[in-house]
Design an enzyme around this catalytic site. Structure first.
Site, PDB file in Angstrom:
ATOM      1  N   PHE A 178      34.974  37.960  28.626  1.00 51.54           N
ATOM      2  CA  PHE A 178      33.939  36.925  29.588  1.00 51.54           C
ATOM      3  C   PHE A 178      34.263  37.076  31.089  1.00 51.54           C
ATOM      4  O   PHE A 178      35.510  37.374  31.309  1.00 51.54           O
ATOM      5  CB  PHE A 178      34.611  35.322  29.118  1.00 51.54           C
ATOM      6  CG  PHE A 178      34.333  34.963  27.561  1.00 51.54           C
ATOM      7  CD1 PHE A 178      32.984  34.558  27.509  1.00 51.54           C
ATOM      8  CD2 PHE A 178      35.688  34.935  26.775  1.00 51.54           C
ATOM      9  CE1 PHE A 178      32.826  34.141  26.178  1.00 51.54           C
ATOM     10  CE2 PHE A 178      35.360  34.686  25.649  1.00 51.54           C
ATOM     11  CZ  PHE A 178      33.878  34.124  25.042  1.00 51.54           C
ATOM     12  N   ASP A 179      33.247  36.873  31.916  1.00 52.16           N
ATOM     13  CA  ASP A 179      33.379  37.056  33.296  1.00 52.16           C
ATOM     14  C   ASP A 179      33.681  35.336  33.457  1.00 52.16           C
ATOM     15  O   ASP A 179      33.695  34.741  32.548  1.00 52.16           O
ATOM     16  CB  ASP A 179      31.927  37.341  33.866  1.00 52.16           C
ATOM     17  CG  ASP A 179      32.041  37.020  35.380  1.00 52.16           C
ATOM     18  OD1 ASP A 179      32.946  37.131  36.047  1.00 52.16           O
ATOM     19  OD2 ASP A 179      30.901  36.387  35.769  1.00 52.16           O
ATOM     20  N   GLY A 180      34.316  35.228  34.630  1.00 46.11           N
ATOM     21  CA  GLY A 180      34.667  33.672  34.825  1.00 46.11           C
ATOM     22  C   GLY A 180      33.648  33.122  35.379  1.00 46.11           C
ATOM     23  O   GLY A 180      33.102  32.139  34.710  1.00 46.11           O
ATOM     24  N   ASP A 293      27.391  37.408  34.649  1.00 51.09           N
ATOM     25  CA  ASP A 293      26.185  36.591  35.048  1.00 51.09           C
ATOM     26  C   ASP A 293      25.611  37.642  36.150  1.00 51.09           C
ATOM     27  O   ASP A 293      24.755  37.346  36.742  1.00 51.09           O
ATOM     28  CB  ASP A 293      26.571  35.393  35.800  1.00 51.09           C
ATOM     29  CG  ASP A 293      27.342  35.355  36.942  1.00 51.09           C
ATOM     30  OD1 ASP A 293      26.958  34.820  38.103  1.00 51.09           O
ATOM     31  OD2 ASP A 293      28.354  36.057  36.946  1.00 51.09           O
TER      32      ASP A 293
END
Length: 312
Positions: A178-180, A293
């Site tokens: 996951f990106d933050g 994103d």
């Protein structure tokens, strides 16, 4: 909410309890490589496409970007049931398709050919098939269509856009990156960064250090994944989760770590990249899926053959 026009229940697979399971819906173009067929559909129309699919219904479709992810999810289910055959907290996969049931036979046969544990095939003729996600209890939706993904997110379902690419099939366990900001967490700091630059964002994070960040679009999915992971010791877990964020560990890592702790979400490894490219570290991790994103980061992941999903 009405059922989709045609839901085919896969009787070869033990049906899961959707109120307990982590339900993932994938579109046919996310799980199989249908680019050639999609081109035919756009150029020659629905009838020609249906004819082609019927003529080739016994010819398995090649794997698509989300294929290895679905296989790894299946492996997790096997491990959970080995531990406890009565366990209900499992992954449940359903395929959502704009095909008619006639042209969808090839999809069902392809899933069977690869031994994929897909419990339902939903063939929906409506323009917006995402209206059926909530009634099936879907917690994550993966699609190759941007409008689909935006509609799902607006309906409050975690969703991401899959890009068709050549994928190296990584081995088990299931590895999810996951990106933050704007993925696991809300995009509040991103907005400060856009308005006030890096200095302003660092300042904001220092002031807000003790306040957990808001929820991002994939938080609910990550939390359920974390709950499944807790069934195992760290050494034996068939699930590994990673945070790979552009934040710097020195100035902006503390709040991220505190937020995860506040949520009770254990992450196996966290990488604070301080703006450096994510590709090299992703190549090292070899995840089954990477959520981000930023299209720039997605491109970097694709360049190293990592299956990527964009959260718009």
């Amino acid at each position: 909410m009405a059922e989709p026009e045609h839901t085919v229940v896969n009787t070869n697979v033990k049906q899961k309890d959707p109120s307990k399971a982590l339900v993932i819906a994938v579109t046919t173009r996310a799980i199989f490589n249908l680019e050639k067929e999609h081109k035919l559909y756009l150029e020659k129309g629905k009838e020609e496409y249906t004819r082609h699919q019927q003529a080739n219904q016994d010819k398995p479709l090649p794997p698509g970007t989300a294929f290895a992810f679905i296989q790894a999810v299946q492996y997790v289910n096997e491990k959970i049931l080995e531990n406890n055959p009565a366990e209900k907290d499992l992954f449940d996969i359903l395929v959502l398709s704009n095909n008619s049931p006639e042209s969808g036979m090839r999809i069902i046969n392809s899933a069977k050919h690869y031994g994929l544990e897909i419990s339902k095939f939903c063939f929906v003729s409506d323009e917006d098939s995402t209206q059926y996600l909530k009634s099936h209890g879907v917690k994550l939706f993966l699609s190759a269509d941007r409008t689909d993904v935006c509609n799902a997110l607006q309906r409050g379902v975690s969703a991401a856009l899959i890009f068709q690419q050549e994928v190296q099939a990584p081995s088990t366990p299931l590895r999810v990156v996951f990106d933050g900001d704007a993925v696991l967490f809300s995009n509040e700091t991103d907005q400060v960064f856009q308005e006030q630059g890096l200095e302003g964002a660092v300042q904001y994070e220092r002031v807000m250090e003790a306040v957990p960040m808001g929820e991002g679009p994939l938080k609910a999915f990550a939390m359920h994944l974390g709950k499944m992971r807790e069934k195992f010791s760290q050494e034996e877990s068939p699930i590994r989760t990673y945070l790979v964020t552009a934040r710097s560990g020195r100035d902006m890592g503390i709040r991220a770590i505190k937020t995860l702790r506040e949520w009770g979400l254990a992450i196996d490894e966290a990488f604070f990249m301080d703006g450096a490219p994510k590709g090299p570290i992703l190549a090292q991790i070899q995840p089954h899926i990477f959520f981000d994103d930023s299209l720039h980061n997605i491109q970097g992941a694709q360049d190293v053959g990592v299956p990527s999903a964009w959260v718009p």
